[in-house]
Design a protein around this motif. Structure first.
Motif, PDB file in Angstrom:
ATOM      1  N   LYS A   6       0.827  -1.202   0.000  1.00 21.34           N
ATOM      2  CA  LYS A   6       0.000   0.000   0.000  1.00 21.34           C
ATOM      3  C   LYS A   6       0.863   1.253   0.000  1.00 21.34           C
ATOM      4  N   ILE A   7       1.956   1.239   0.761  1.00 13.22           N
ATOM      5  CA  ILE A   7       2.842   2.405   0.813  1.00 13.22           C
ATOM      6  C   ILE A   7       3.492   2.648  -0.553  1.00 13.22           C
ATOM      7  N   VAL A   8       3.961   1.570  -1.184  1.00 10.70           N
ATOM      8  CA  VAL A   8       4.601   1.702  -2.496  1.00 10.70           C
ATOM      9  C   VAL A   8       3.604   2.246  -3.512  1.00 10.70           C
ATOM     10  N   ARG A   9       2.383   1.750  -3.433  1.00 12.90           N
ATOM     11  CA  ARG A   9       1.356   2.161  -4.395  1.00 12.90           C
ATOM     12  C   ARG A   9       0.938   3.609  -4.202  1.00 12.90           C
ATOM     13  N   ASN A  10       0.942   4.077  -2.957  1.00 14.60           N
ATOM     14  CA  ASN A  10       0.492   5.438  -2.641  1.00 14.60           C
ATOM     15  C   ASN A  10       1.644   6.298  -2.136  1.00 14.60           C
ATOM     16  N   LEU A  11       2.745   6.243  -2.872  1.00 12.05           N
ATOM     17  CA  LEU A  11       3.936   6.949  -2.423  1.00 12.05           C
ATOM     18  C   LEU A  11       3.703   8.457  -2.339  1.00 12.05           C
ATOM     19  N   GLY A  12       2.867   8.994  -3.238  1.00 10.15           N
ATOM     20  CA  GLY A  12       2.607  10.425  -3.219  1.00 10.15           C
ATOM     21  C   GLY A  12       2.016  10.873  -1.908  1.00 10.15           C
ATOM     22  N   LEU A  19      10.148  12.035   4.388  1.00  8.98           N
ATOM     23  CA  LEU A  19      10.070  12.045   2.933  1.00  8.98           C
ATOM     24  C   LEU A  19       9.854  13.460   2.403  1.00  8.98           C
ATOM     25  N   GLN A  20       9.129  14.274   3.154  1.00 11.34           N
ATOM     26  CA  GLN A  20       8.945  15.660   2.725  1.00 11.34           C
ATOM     27  C   GLN A  20      10.273  16.402   2.680  1.00 11.34           C
ATOM     28  N   SER A  21      11.112  16.192   3.696  1.00 13.34           N
ATOM     29  CA  SER A  21      12.425  16.838   3.710  1.00 13.34           C
ATOM     30  C   SER A  21      13.245  16.399   2.518  1.00 13.34           C
ATOM     31  N   MET A  22      13.218  15.093   2.246  1.00 13.41           N
ATOM     32  CA  MET A  22      13.972  14.565   1.114  1.00 13.41           C
ATOM     33  C   MET A  22      13.457  15.149  -0.204  1.00 13.41           C
ATOM     34  N   ALA A  23      12.127  15.205  -0.363  1.00 10.79           N
ATOM     35  CA  ALA A  23      11.558  15.741  -1.599  1.00 10.79           C
ATOM     36  C   ALA A  23      11.934  17.206  -1.792  1.00 10.79           C
ATOM     37  N   LYS A  24      11.957  17.981  -0.703  1.00 12.65           N
ATOM     38  CA  LYS A  24      12.322  19.397  -0.810  1.00 12.65           C
ATOM     39  C   LYS A  24      13.766  19.556  -1.247  1.00 12.65           C
ATOM     40  N   ILE A  25      14.631  18.662  -0.772  1.00 14.55           N
ATOM     41  CA  ILE A  25      16.037  18.734  -1.174  1.00 14.55           C
ATOM     42  C   ILE A  25      16.177  18.436  -2.662  1.00 14.55           C
ATOM     43  N   LEU A  26      15.472  17.399  -3.126  1.00 15.37           N
ATOM     44  CA  LEU A  26      15.537  17.056  -4.535  1.00 15.37           C
ATOM     45  C   LEU A  26      14.964  18.172  -5.405  1.00 15.37           C
ATOM     46  N   LEU A  27      14.064  18.969  -4.812  1.00 19.48           N
ATOM     47  CA  LEU A  27      13.418  20.044  -5.568  1.00 19.48           C
ATOM     48  C   LEU A  27      14.006  21.420  -5.260  1.00 19.48           C
ATOM     49  N   MET A  28      15.219  21.447  -4.679  1.00 12.09           N
ATOM     50  CA  MET A  28      15.798  22.737  -4.304  1.00 12.09           C
ATOM     51  C   MET A  28      15.925  23.683  -5.484  1.00 12.09           C
ATOM     52  N   ARG A  65      23.492  15.422 -27.961  1.00 11.33           N
ATOM     53  CA  ARG A  65      22.190  16.054 -27.745  1.00 11.33           C
ATOM     54  C   ARG A  65      21.336  15.166 -26.841  1.00 11.33           C
ATOM     55  N   VAL A  66      20.518  15.805 -26.044  1.00  9.54           N
ATOM     56  CA  VAL A  66      19.595  15.065 -25.185  1.00  9.54           C
ATOM     57  C   VAL A  66      18.348  14.750 -25.991  1.00  9.54           C
ATOM     58  N   HIS A  67      18.154  13.476 -26.277  1.00 12.52           N
ATOM     59  CA  HIS A  67      16.992  13.055 -27.056  1.00 12.52           C
ATOM     60  C   HIS A  67      15.757  12.945 -26.182  1.00 12.52           C
ATOM     61  N   SER A  68      15.920  12.405 -24.980  1.00  8.52           N
ATOM     62  CA  SER A  68      14.788  12.258 -24.076  1.00  8.52           C
ATOM     63  C   SER A  68      15.249  12.456 -22.637  1.00  8.52           C
ATOM     64  N   CYS A  69      14.301  12.790 -21.778  1.00  6.49           N
ATOM     65  CA  CYS A  69      14.608  13.044 -20.380  1.00  6.49           C
ATOM     66  C   CYS A  69      13.571  12.348 -19.511  1.00  6.49           C
ATOM     67  N   ARG A  70      13.858  12.291 -18.225  1.00  6.96           N
ATOM     68  CA  ARG A  70      12.902  11.750 -17.261  1.00  6.96           C
ATOM     69  C   ARG A  70      13.122  12.446 -15.928  1.00  6.96           C
ATOM     70  N   ILE A  71      12.219  12.226 -14.992  1.00  2.69           N
ATOM     71  CA  ILE A  71      12.393  12.771 -13.654  1.00  2.69           C
ATOM     72  C   ILE A  71      12.454  11.629 -12.663  1.00  2.69           C
ATOM     73  N   HIS A  72      13.209  11.858 -11.597  1.00  2.00           N
ATOM     74  CA  HIS A  72      13.322  10.846 -10.549  1.00  2.00           C
ATOM     75  C   HIS A  72      11.938  10.585  -9.958  1.00  2.00           C
ATOM     76  N   GLU A  73      11.715   9.331  -9.555  1.00  2.03           N
ATOM     77  CA  GLU A  73      10.400   8.942  -9.056  1.00  2.03           C
ATOM     78  C   GLU A  73       9.940   9.817  -7.894  1.00  2.03           C
ATOM     79  N   PHE A  74      10.839  10.094  -6.956  1.00  2.00           N
ATOM     80  CA  PHE A  74      10.447  10.915  -5.810  1.00  2.00           C
ATOM     81  C   PHE A  74      10.185  12.361  -6.221  1.00  2.00           C
TER      82      PHE A  74
END
Length: 939
Positions: A388-394, A403-412, A487-496
């Motif tokens: 359930k946690i994996v499925r509802n990570l958001g 996790l909020q602290s970690m997400a804020k760091i990744l989004l600095m 050249r960067v053909h495609s990009c992605r974002i980290h899951e978190f």
């Protein structure tokens, strides 16, 4: 709704106010529009202030959301008015006297419009009044301090327990204390969460480091740094390390005086200064003159931006760049088990779930440590709770402080983005997890949504390219795939990161995602992204304000029941419709009622016919029909003057590289009227010279694809191509494999051409190719040339990829000294007469990938391959067994030593209807760093 959206509305208002004719004078509409324009000016000021503090004040979040809603309401009204003006009824009215009874209907309609605007203005005025309460908030003082506090807590907690760091730590210490006796700047570069600060802190505190240097300073750099404060901080720290008091009166000193104190003090010592988290070269330029460089001191910097690292470290003599890579699968599992299971191995019944968790972490130590803190408290016997946690990570991120602290760091890097770039970044929440997003597709979507600001001297695609580079350099997005020329053909974002922006997107009502699981829908849906099934679309929802609709992995049939639900009158304001890969066979009539549509993608659907009703979509900019069954475009397509990109082609056969594997489309007469076109692929020129002449009118074209070219049409095509001075990519297929591509008539080819693909027989290599100094990639297929290719192509200064597929009928290829000095990828396929390849010393010195395929006469490994020290991969496809034996390690092949330095050597053969790969050699993996920080190029 960001500031650039408000500007977009203001421009519409200006046109309505100043360019409307008589119908607007009735009903008091003009005065209300003027009022609304004034309020929109206030909204711009509001959003600028609110943007800096909305994350810290929940009341401000509510106000911002209200402003967004009102701005959307205003846009709806403007769209409705535009729709009325576009009606032929009003064209008719303009020709009859004002006293005609029909005018009463116009005035009545305008009264209704005025009342709608009146309802908007008071709401906006009320919010502006509330905004005054926040007017004096200093956004700069509050912008980043909390992020940096969080960063210090999360990145440095229990650093000794991290794995995969000791080897790099020892290498970094060695780099600092050994070797050069002069100054050196060392950069540690990597994405957020990789442990750059943790690594450098361990080095900084190590006994060997402390013994080697006698003055130290550790400076946390913020993106909005104040240079005077930084200089004072350095002074205090360097004096403290030698137990001396800092000079008095620092607060009264100017910048030059502060720099002089630092330079004089450090000039007498061996110092180590750490500059943690540098965002731009501006900081280094501001501080560099205060750092003496006459001794063997060191500056270590951490950064997310590879260009900053390279500029600073490579720019200093003896500098070095350390690229941190994500943890391997094994290292990730070790770290997770250490934190979650107290060092014990993972329970067998949880292995699959843990592997899914680690995939989401993407090898980032920060993410693994953060999420393990959540799971460490969970009962290992309750699999459903873990699932359930994996499925509802958001929701877990929203509810968990760790996790909020970690997400804020990744989004600095997000907080200091300009308004328009924040919207562009949030746009990535539309795509599913771990979804590789083509940069060109993303650019087209941004443009269609009006998120790309005009910039003088640049196309909108150029500006979008700059946006992507900013997001890459801030590590907000990651490279998924590069082309051979970097050249960067495609990009992605980290899951978190994705989970964090999905949460932020939901908060701002930017995107609604309808997936497999229950979704709480907002009252008004702006952008709808449907994942996996349309059954989750709520039938009771009013989609009349829907701007964009996407479908990903939807296998449900789009039928008479579902189409009205999504595309009825409710969706009349739709700008973007992306149905890639859906089960659609016939384009519904409802699509052609979407008069504001700018972007239409039916890629990978089963659609076979494009109706003439396409002419109703007058705002259409992108038409993507790639890999559909459509083979002809109607004449009405030439009426869509705003079209910028037309993609209509498919690959017909699945066997290995048949000649006729690409099918284009029959272009209508008048296609030369589409003067905004930048991308046109692939035009079937079997229609004759008239179409080829039309192509010469498309002077904005950057990419052109041609199929079924006949020899007699070569001269006309050359004449047209010469006029396409903006062309960057040219792809030509002849009508038959023995049909000659007559390209010698070109005198002045497009000088900025970067990619050239010629499929068909050539009597000789066109002379003009040797003058294409911007060319980075060339593919020659079925050319059947006898003359030497190496001499003319080897001098191209920027060529990075060369593919020769049945292009050369000679027996020998000799890469002479000094040729192909930037080539990274070389592919030789079906050169049936080729018996030997010579690679002279100091030729192809940068080659990284070398593929030889279906060359039956070649029985020896290329002579001189042992000189290619940068070669990482050698692949042999369907090559003679005698050749593979000579380099097989297990058979002690006589030429094995020549390829022993290559990390990967493979032989692959087609057997029993599938490919079988053999590993011939795995040489010592040299410590090469992948090229980082290269620009994305939109083509």
């Amino acid at each position: 709704m960001e500031e650039n959206d408000v500007i977009f509305l203001q421009e519409k208002l200006s046109r309505l106010i100043h360019e409307e004719v008589e119908p607007l004078k009735g009903g008091g509409v003009q005065g209300e529009l003027e009022n609304l324009k004034h309020e929109l000016e206030c909204m711009r000021a509001f959003l600028r202030v609110a943007d800096a503090i909305e994350d810290k004040d929940k009341q401000m979040v509510q106000l911002v959301n209200q402003v967004r809603d009102i701005a959307y309401d205003a846009e709806d009204v403007l769209h409705e008015q535009a729709q009325i003006r576009g009606n032929k009824f009003f064209s008719f009215l303009g020709k009859i006297p004002l006293l005609n009874p029909l005018w009463s209907k116009v005035i009545k309609r305008n009264y209704h419009l005025a009342s709608e605007i009146k309802a908007i203005n008071p709401k906006l005025s009320s919010i502006i009044e509330q905004y005054q309460k926040f007017k004096n908030v200093n956004s700069k003082d509050q912008s980043s301090s909390s992020c940096y506090d969080l960063r210090g807590d999360a990145l440095l907690v229990e650093e000794a327990e991290l794995v995969g760091i000791d080897k790099t730590k020892n290498q970094l210490i060695q780099c600092l204390v050994e070797g050069e006796t002069r100054f050196k700047a060392v950069s540690v570069v990597g994405t957020a969460g990789l442990g750059k600060t943790t690594l450098v802190k361990k080095v900084y505190d190590d006994f060997v480091t402390k013994q080697h240097f006698n003055s130290f300073a550790w400076i946390h750099v913020s993106e909005r740094f104040k240079i005077e404060e930084v200089l004072k901080d350095i002074i205090h720290q360097i004096f403290t390390t030698v137990n001396e008091a800092a000079p008095q009166g620092l607060d009264m000193m100017n910048r030059a005086h502060l720099k002089a104190i630092i330079k004089e003090f450090l000039g007498r010592r061996k110092y180590l200064i750490v500059l943690d988290d540098i965002w731009s070269i501006d900081f280094w330029n501001a501080i560099r003159n205060s750092i003496p460089k006459e001794n063997c001191s060191r500056v270590v910097l951490t950064t997310r931006n590879p260009e900053v690292a390279s500029t600073i470290s490579i720019g200093s003599e003896g500098g070095h760049v350390f690229h941190l890579d994500p943890l391997s699968e094994t290292e990730s599992m070790t770290l997770f088990c250490k934190k979650t299971f107290q060092g014990n191995s993972c329970p067998l019944h949880l292995e699959k779930i843990v592997k899914r968790i680690l995939i989401k972490c993407g090898g980032l130590p920060l993410a693994i440590v953060a999420i393990s803190g959540v799971f460490a408290t969970k009962d290992t016997s309750k699999i459903e709770e873990w699932e359930k946690i994996v499925r509802n990570l958001g929701s877990e991120i929203e509810g968990s402080g760790i996790l909020q602290s970690m997400a804020k760091i990744l989004l600095m890097g997000y907080g200091d983005l300009p308004h328009h770039l924040k919207s562009c970044f949030l746009y990535l929440s539309i795509f599913p997890a771990d979804y590789p997003v083509e940069c060109m597709r993303l650019a087209r979507l941004w443009i269609a949504e009006g998120l790309v600001m005009e910039m003088e001297g640049n196309t909108l695609e150029d500006v979008a390219e700059k946006y992507i580079n900013v997001l890459l350099n801030r590590s907000l997005i990651q490279v998924a795939e590069r082309t051979s020329d970097g050249r960067v053909h495609s990009c992605r974002i980290h899951e978190f990161v994705r989970e964090a922006i999905v949460s932020k997107s939901k908060e701002q009502n930017f995107t609604t995602i309808a997936g497999e699981y229950a979704t709480v829908w907002p009252e008004r849906v702006r952008r709808l992204s449907i994942h996996n099934t349309i059954k989750k679309v709520k039938q009771d929802k009013n989609l009349h304000q829907l701007r964009s609709l996407f479908m990903f992995g939807v296998q449900d049939s789009l039928n008479k029941a579902s189409i009205p639900l999504l595309f009825g009158n409710n969706s009349r304001l739709l700008r973007v419709l992306d149905l890639t890969g859906t089960q659609l066979e016939v384009i519904p009539e409802e699509f052609f009622m979407l008069s504001f549509l700018r972007y239409l993608s039916l890629r990978d659907t089963k659609v076979k016919f494009l109706p003439s009703a396409i002419e109703k979509l007058q705002d259409l900019e992108t038409l993507d029909l790639k890999r559909t069954g459509i083979a002809e475009l109607p004449e009405e397509i030439s009426k869509l003057k705003k079209l910028r990109h037309i993609l209509v082609y498919r690959f017909e056969k699945e066997s290995y590289m048949p000649y006729h594997n690409l099918e284009g489309f029959m272009a209508p007469k008048g296609i030369g009227q589409l003067l905004s076109l930048q991308k046109l692929c692939f035009v079937d020129t079997n229609q004759g010279g008239d179409i080829l002449q039309e192509l010469g009118k498309l002077e904005q074209l950057r990419r052109l694809g041609i199929t079924k070219l006949k020899k007699e049409d070569g001269k006309v095509l050359c004449s047209s191509i010469e006029k396409l001075t903006s062309l960057r990519s040219l792809n030509i297929h002849s009508a038959e494999e023995d049909e000659i591509i007559e390209m010698q008539h070109m005198i002045s080819p497009p000088q900025f051409l970067q990619r050239l693909y010629l499929h068909g027989k050539l009597e000789k290599l066109p002379d003009w190719i040797a003058g294409l100094h911007s060319l980075v990639k060339i593919l020659l297929r079925w050319s059947q040339l006898i003359d030497d290719l190496v001499e003319p192509l080897g001098k191209l200064p920027n060529l990075m990829e060369l593919q020769l597929r049945r292009a050369y009928n000679g027996t020998s290829l000799n890469f002479v000294k000094g040729s192909f000095l930037r080539l990274k990828i070389l592919l030789l396929d079906e050169l049936e007469e080729l018996k030997e390849i010579k690679l002279e010393n100091e030729s192809v010195t940068c080659l990284e990938e070398f593929t030889i395929s279906r060359c039956p006469m070649l029985e020896k490994v290329p002579e001189g391959i042992e000189h290619l020290r940068e070669l990482k991969l050698l692949q042999l496809f369907n090559m003679p067994e005698d050749l593979t034996k000579t380099i097989n390690r297990t058979n002690n092949g006589e030429d094995y030593d020549k390829v022993a330095h290559i990390p990967q050597v493979y032989a692959t053969n087609w057997k029993n209807s599938h490919w079988e790969r053999s590993v011939l050699s795995r040489g010592n993996m040299s410590n090469r760093n992948d090229e980082k920080g290269k620009s994305v190029v939109i083509d």
